[in-house]
Design a protein around this motif. Structure first.
Motif, PDB file in Angstrom:
ATOM      1  N   GLY A   6       0.830  -1.202   0.000  1.00 29.89           N
ATOM      2  CA  GLY A   6       0.000   0.000   0.000  1.00 29.89           C
ATOM      3  C   GLY A   6       0.858   1.243   0.000  1.00 29.89           C
ATOM      4  N   TYR A   7       0.223   2.343  -0.191  1.00 31.16           N
ATOM      5  CA  TYR A   7       0.918   3.626  -0.170  1.00 31.16           C
ATOM      6  C   TYR A   7       0.503   4.329   1.112  1.00 31.16           C
ATOM      7  N   TYR A   8       1.333   4.199   2.123  1.00 32.03           N
ATOM      8  CA  TYR A   8       1.016   4.692   3.449  1.00 32.03           C
ATOM      9  C   TYR A   8       1.772   5.972   3.759  1.00 32.03           C
ATOM     10  N   GLU A   9       1.299   6.657   4.795  1.00 37.93           N
ATOM     11  CA  GLU A   9       1.947   7.878   5.234  1.00 37.93           C
ATOM     12  C   GLU A   9       2.136   7.857   6.742  1.00 37.93           C
ATOM     13  N   LEU A  10       3.102   8.630   7.172  1.00 37.52           N
ATOM     14  CA  LEU A  10       3.336   8.900   8.591  1.00 37.52           C
ATOM     15  C   LEU A  10       3.579  10.390   8.717  1.00 37.52           C
ATOM     16  N   GLU A  11       3.090  10.976   9.763  1.00 40.16           N
ATOM     17  CA  GLU A  11       3.494  12.323  10.137  1.00 40.16           C
ATOM     18  C   GLU A  11       4.247  12.157  11.441  1.00 40.16           C
ATOM     19  N   VAL A  12       5.476  12.644  11.498  1.00 41.72           N
ATOM     20  CA  VAL A  12       6.318  12.477  12.680  1.00 41.72           C
ATOM     21  C   VAL A  12       6.552  13.854  13.286  1.00 41.72           C
ATOM     22  N   ALA A  13       6.127  14.033  14.533  1.00 39.99           N
ATOM     23  CA  ALA A  13       6.229  15.326  15.204  1.00 39.99           C
ATOM     24  C   ALA A  13       7.156  15.254  16.404  1.00 39.99           C
TER      25      ALA A  13
END
Length: 124
Positions: free
Chosen positions: A69-76
């Protein structure tokens, strides 16, 4: 104006029906709490990784994370400790096997899986 409702059936240009979910309509991200160095797992995919610690945190992207799949993460970085995202051997980020660092406290980088063990980081 078009009002989109969760569960609505929408027809795309090639007449393929798309069922809208809350995530697709609202760009909703679950919060994944992170207070220690760790290897990311599937439960962190498509989340806002909220790093809160006064010590440095290293997040490792393992081989196979995001496959299929084409996944995303936002890392803060919401603590005072630096946050580094490191690819495991065999994983690339921005075309190399090198780490990316969240620039500063209260900043966010986005990571997108664009293929098998291939990630793009932006906002760095």
């Amino acid at each position: 104006t078009i009002k989109l409702v969760e569960g609505a059936l929408v027809w795309g240009w090639d007449i393929v029906p798309i069922i809208l979910s809350r995530k697709s309509v609202m760009a909703h991200r679950d919060i994944f709490p992170c207070t220690t160095t760790q290897t990311l797992a599937t439960n962190s995919l498509d989340t806002y990784v909220n790093c809160t610690n006064s010590s440095a945190i290293v997040l490792t992207i393992p081989v196979g994370l995001g496959v299929g799949g084409y996944y995303e993460l936002e890392v803060a970085q919401n603590g005072t400790g630096a946050v580094t995202v490191t690819p495991a051997s065999g994983v690339t980020v921005n075309g190399a096997n090198s780490s990316v660092v969240v620039p500063a406290r209260y900043k966010v980088i986005s990571m997108k899986c664009i293929g098998a063990d291939t990630w793009v980081a932006y906002g760095v």
